[in-house]
Design an enzyme around this catalytic site. Structure first.
Site, mmCIF file in Angstrom:
data_model
loop_
_atom_site.group_PDB
_atom_site.id
_atom_site.type_symbol
_atom_site.label_atom_id
_atom_site.label_comp_id
_atom_site.label_asym_id
_atom_site.label_seq_id
_atom_site.Cartn_x
_atom_site.Cartn_y
_atom_site.Cartn_z
ATOM 1 N N ARG A 96 63.917 58.708 91.227
ATOM 2 C CA ARG A 96 62.855 60.323 91.099
ATOM 3 C C ARG A 96 61.693 59.352 90.326
ATOM 4 O O ARG A 96 61.796 60.503 89.110
ATOM 5 C CB ARG A 96 63.951 61.119 89.989
ATOM 6 C CG ARG A 96 64.081 60.689 89.134
ATOM 7 C CD ARG A 96 64.252 61.600 88.385
ATOM 8 N NE ARG A 96 65.151 61.441 87.432
ATOM 9 C CZ ARG A 96 65.330 62.791 85.676
ATOM 10 N NH1 ARG A 96 64.920 63.659 86.452
ATOM 11 N NH2 ARG A 96 66.413 61.868 85.328
ATOM 12 N N ASP A 255 70.535 49.195 82.609
ATOM 13 C CA ASP A 255 69.573 49.674 83.531
ATOM 14 C C ASP A 255 68.648 50.156 82.879
ATOM 15 O O ASP A 255 67.262 50.806 82.961
ATOM 16 C CB ASP A 255 69.222 50.794 84.577
ATOM 17 C CG ASP A 255 70.110 51.924 84.560
ATOM 18 O OD1 ASP A 255 71.837 51.562 84.035
ATOM 19 O OD2 ASP A 255 70.002 53.509 84.965
ATOM 20 N N ASP A 265 64.029 55.771 78.266
ATOM 21 C CA ASP A 265 65.318 56.346 79.402
ATOM 22 C C ASP A 265 65.491 57.370 77.737
ATOM 23 O O ASP A 265 66.367 57.153 76.384
ATOM 24 C CB ASP A 265 65.712 55.753 79.590
ATOM 25 C CG ASP A 265 66.621 57.199 80.711
ATOM 26 O OD1 ASP A 265 66.513 58.314 80.943
ATOM 27 O OD2 ASP A 265 67.265 56.203 81.527
#
Ligand code: AMP
Ligand code: MG
Length: 495
Positions: A96, A255, A265
């Site tokens: 996304r 990741d 993140d």
């Protein structure tokens, strides 16, 4: 919305797109139905070279939400894999998000401009490709707080609401976060190709990473072992900073670990208030894999996965490569300890080094844990103590006697590190913040923005967090822990 190409004024140079053609899928993003710029990080935009004089808010909103045609860009979604909570997914990738452009900023630093929430890509799997306002604002606050706390991190450039309502637990406003990073190369990027047995591609990515982040290694015969060492070192330094500030990342999957050593993140992360080594906030971390005190071990685990991808490059003979890589991984512990202890010394106002410092720091943390003392408030209050004012510390302990015993040892230690108390206190106040993004405050400002489109509380909290070491006017509410009725705090992924 027009399809006229937007001239951003940025100095764009898309090296990832140019040099690594098999590492991504081209994707320009979906046009938002009604994009609106609700926040722009002006100082960052200026450093990047965005032409703010000629870009209207409407153009910025179009450009920073996806689907627009922007001069010089080659928008793309990057491929990566990753171990998520220990289980391997061979294909994750930007589900996304997209890399809008690589920019050479005003310091000639190469930086990615990335859009998160810009639509479904070939890597979306079951996801809707979208991001929503609450978590986007959260990432903005947490990332900018970390930056101001001198922690390497991706940074928020802008928040654009899309005009859509997106289904999460209920319908919520859709948004796109534009973020900036020194790159988006992750441990999982290497794993993507290693898992497919494509060591030629791993080599391409390693060479690209060296060129982009560790140019001094270029001519080294051991450059791939050197790459592993550098990444381990950056991560050791990074995790030590997290620990020194009471930050729990919450989703340290491979990741979500960068090669650059930047925090990335900000999904389920949070800062601890009362000190608890076992602190976990994420609703899905049921095994406490990424608990506060497990973070260094989680980093070693991730770096071991990174090392595995590099083995064929380190030597074609595995019997040579494995012990060399293992030595590097084994050295993480010591280098992390050094960074962490250096951080603790600064927090305690100690400049020189003595072997007993480690025990002194650990004993304080044990007292904080036993008495559930607010981590941030206590360290900030130590500077007052240095200057002879014990009020601020006293009120934080239920049993002051244990703390006073520790304080006597600390006082004795400080006497062996001659500095004036003013100089010491000033130095401590540069590393022990007054303001961190406290969970209850973050929730409150998000609620005001989400439910009433009221961004004033967000702006006020952001102002405190961008100057976390200085007492601000009218910011008292941000320096204290949540009231008891706030209860235990839980964070959620799927942002
Ligand atoms: P994260 O937990 O944010 O690190 O995301 C893990 C993976 O899930 C990445 O490949 C993301 O791109 C993907 N992902 C997360 N949320 C979504 C979403 N709403 N739509 C598509 N992909 C997503
Ligand atoms: Mg991620």
């Amino acid at each position: 919305m027009s399809d006229i190409e937007i001239d951003s004024g940025l100095n764009i140079d898309n090296s990832f797109a140019r040099e690594l053609p098999d590492f991504y899928a081209l994707f320009a993003g979906d046009k938002a139905p009604s994009p609106e710029l609700v926040k722009l990080n002006r100082p960052l935009a200026q450093t990047l070279g965005l032409d703010l004089a000629n870009l209207s808010d409407a153009k910025l909103a179009e450009m920073l939400s996806g689907g627009a045609s922007v001069k010089g860009t080659t928008p793309l979604a990057q491929a990566y894999a990753g171990h998520q909570f220990g289980g391997f997914s061979a294909q994750l990738g930007d589900g996304r998000a997209l890399l809008l452009a690589e920019v050479l900023d005003s310091n000639q630093q190469r930086r990615d401009i990335h859009l998160k929430g810009s639509g479904r890509t070939v890597f979306s799997r079951g996801g809707d490709g979208k991001a929503v306002l609450g978590p986007v604002l959260r990432e903005y606050l947490l990332g900018e707080a970390m930056h101001s706390l001198n922690v390497p991190t991706t940074r928020a450039l802008a928040v654009v609401t899309t005009g859509e309502r997106v289904m999460r637990q209920h319908l919520v406003p859709g948004a796109v976060l534009a973020r900036v990073a020194s790159s988006h190369i992750r441990v999982g990027s290497f794993q993507f190709f290693a898992a497919r047995g494509q060591s030629d591609k791993v080599k391409l990515l390693a060479d690209y990473s060296i060129e982009r982040h560790f140019r001094h290694l270029k001519d080294s015969p051991d450059c791939y072992l050197g790459l592993l060492k550098e990444v381990c070192n950056k991560q050791a330094s990074l995790i030590a900073k997290w620990m020194n500030l009471g930050f729990v990342h919450g989703v340290m999957n491979t990741d979500n670990m960068t090669i650059s050593g930047e925090t990335i993140d900000y999904g389920p992360c949070a800062f601890i208030d009362s000190f608890d080594p076992a602190a976990v906030f994420s609703s899905i971390d049921s095994q406490s894999r990424y608990a506060y005190s497990n973070q260094p071990a989680a980093a070693i685990w991730n770096l071991s996965r990174f090392a595995e991808t590099l083995l064929p490059l380190i030597s074609s003979d595995a019997e040579q490569a494995i012990p060399q890589a293992t030595d590097v991984i084994n050295s993480f512990e010591q280098s992390y300890q050094q960074y962490w202890l250096a951080g603790m010394r600064s927090k305690l106002g100690i400049d020189n080094q003595e072997p007993e410092d480690l025990a002194l720091a650990n004993e304080l943390l044990q007292i904080l844990a036993a008495q559930k003392v607010d981590f941030t408030q206590l360290f900030r209050a130590l500077a007052n103590l240095v200057q002879g004012d014990s009020e601020a510390t006293k009120i934080l302990f239920t049993d002051t006697e244990v703390f006073q015993q520790w304080q006597q040892r600390w006082d004795a230690r400080l006497s062996r590190d001659p500095q004036s108390s003013e100089v010491r206190a000033a130095a401590m106040n540069k590393v022990n913040p007054i303001y961190i993004p406290r969970n209850h405050q973050v929730e409150q400002v998000i609620k005001a923005a989400e439910e009433n489109a009221d961004f004033a509380p967000f702006e006020k909290l952001l102002a405190a967090l961008t100057n976390p070491f200085e007492q601000g006017q009218d910011f008292d509410e941000f320096s204290t822990p949540a009231p008891d009725e706030f209860g235990c705090y839980t964070t959620y992924c799927g942002t």
